[in-house]
Design an enzyme around this catalytic site. Structure first.
Site, PDB file in Angstrom:
ATOM      1  N   ASP A  21       3.683  -9.860  -9.006  1.00 30.04           N
ATOM      2  CA  ASP A  21       1.978  -9.638  -8.149  1.00 30.04           C
ATOM      3  C   ASP A  21       2.339 -11.316  -7.611  1.00 30.04           C
ATOM      4  OD1 ASP A  21       1.825  -7.738  -7.382  1.00 30.04           O
ATOM      5  OD2 ASP A  21       0.451  -6.912  -8.868  1.00 30.04           O
ATOM      6  N   LYS A  62       6.675   1.961  -4.189  1.00 27.48           N
ATOM      7  CA  LYS A  62       6.807   1.458  -4.637  1.00 27.48           C
ATOM      8  C   LYS A  62       8.635   1.952  -5.468  1.00 27.48           C
ATOM      9  CE  LYS A  62       2.633  -1.931  -4.840  1.00 27.48           C
ATOM     10  NZ  LYS A  62       1.709  -1.802  -5.801  1.00 27.48           N
ATOM     11  N   GLN A 122      -1.379  -1.790 -11.150  1.00 25.30           N
ATOM     12  CA  GLN A 122      -1.795  -0.837  -9.774  1.00 25.30           C
ATOM     13  C   GLN A 122      -3.270  -1.420  -9.763  1.00 25.30           C
ATOM     14  OE1 GLN A 122      -0.070  -0.304  -7.181  1.00 25.30           O
ATOM     15  NE2 GLN A 122      -1.623  -0.810  -6.033  1.00 25.30           N
TER      16      GLN A 122
END
Ligand code: NAD
Length: 304
Positions: free
Chosen positions: A120, A53, A97
């Site tokens: 997200d 990422k 995460q």
């Protein structure tokens, strides 16, 4: 023989759009979008995802801010970090995460992120906006799958779509997005009776289960489009011999390297029946990061 839907190539196209968007901001005198990534513990797969990422952020000019916490971090400390990032005007997107180490409540962490920074798209506010068909930050994987389908001109109106898997991250939002585009959607899952027959009805089959090679060629309607979201590692040779019967190279790799990545769909068999298939790796995987960076740009621009 089916067409391969190249996720890597489409991810590059999506990333180029983001790069241009970032450039546009800089040209207006605005700062680069900033994505804060919170990594708790030292799960090796998570470390790789976070590295990927950050590398993708660097490519498009997004600032990546990594926050690493020890595996035994108390929930209150994680909450405090999320609160601090929510309040920081220099942060546009926050990603925690997953999976979190045992003892930490991931739902609590995800719900604590400000919906405006929830890149997200997992916060109930954003999931609710999706349910209502309103704009918001939408989950990256299904959004990117929809973008791939649109790019390849896959018509969705009136088709029969089957989504295998009902997670909040992929299955449910994917089904809602297909419904929004007027597909007739069935969500199938671990309790579905006669899964093979349900799948065979699909003009579009999306597999997001996490079971290597679950979907056999005989489950696929001839000419269907197949999107394989699953990412699985197979190490067992007997299992590999079954799953990769129509993909001898994959079996060779498994034998040579002791393991190989594959999706939920038996790719070799699907290639013989479907009209188009996403591969694993190189299909949905790269698209997800591109979706995340698109969301980060959207979150930054919303604040202007
Ligand atoms: P999850 O474990 O949260 O959900 C899996 C779903 O599959 C559940 O709804 C369950 O009902 C269903 N299921 C389980 N076993 C089944 C069976 N035998 N038959 C039918 N349905 C069954 O998983 P998730 O987070 O949605 O992820 C699914 C897969 O997609 C995983 O392999 C994951 O690694 C992968 N994934 C990939 C990306 C990407 O970027 N490509 C992103 C997210 C998830």
């Amino acid at each position: 023989m089916a067409t391969i839907l190249d996720g890597k190539a489409h991810a590059d196209r999506m990333l180029e759009v983001v790069r241009q968007g970032v450039e546009g901001r800089l040209a207006q005198g605005l700062r680069a979008p900033a994505l804060a990534v919170v990594l708790v513990g030292d799960d090796p797969a998570s470390q790789v995802y976070v590295r990927n990422k950050s590398a993708a952020c660097a490519k498009v000019g997004i600032t990546s801010l990594e926050h690493k916490l020890a595996a035994d971090t108390p929930q209150a400390d994680l909450d405090a970090l999320i609160d601090q990032l929510n309040a920081d005007s220099g942060v546009d997107g926050i990603l925690v995460q997953l999976p979190l180490p045992q003892g930490l409540d991931s739902k609590r962490a995800l719900h604590r992120i400000s919906p405006a920074k929830d890149v997200d798209g997992f916060h109930p506010v954003n999931q609710g906006l999706l349910l209502e068909g309103l704009p918001g930050l939408r989950p990256c994987t299904p959004t990117a799958c929809m973008s791939l389908l649109a790019h390849h001109g896959v018509a969705l109106k009136g088709i029969r779509a089957v989504v295998l898997g009902r997670s909040e991250i992929v299955g449910k939002p994917m089904a809602l997005m297909l419904l929004e585009q007027h597909a007739t959607v069935t969500i199938a899952h671990s309790r579905t009776k006669d899964l093979a027959a349900v799948c065979r009805e699909a003009d579009l089959l999306v597999a997001a289960v996490g079971r290597p090679g679950l979907v056999e060629g005989s489950w696929i309607k001839p000419g269907a489009v197949v999107v394989d979201v699953g990412i699985n590692r197979v190490e067992d040779e007997a299992q590999g011999a079954l799953i990769f019967a129509a993909e001898p190279k994959k079996l060779e790799t498994l034998r040579a390297k002791g393991g190989v990545l594959c999706g939920d769909v038996r790719f070799g068999e699907a290639m013989e029946v479907a009209s188009a298939v996403t591969p694993v790796p190189g299909g949905v995987g790269p698209l997800t990061i591109a979706g995340l960076l698109s969301n980060t740009l959207v979150a930054a621009n919303q604040k202007v």
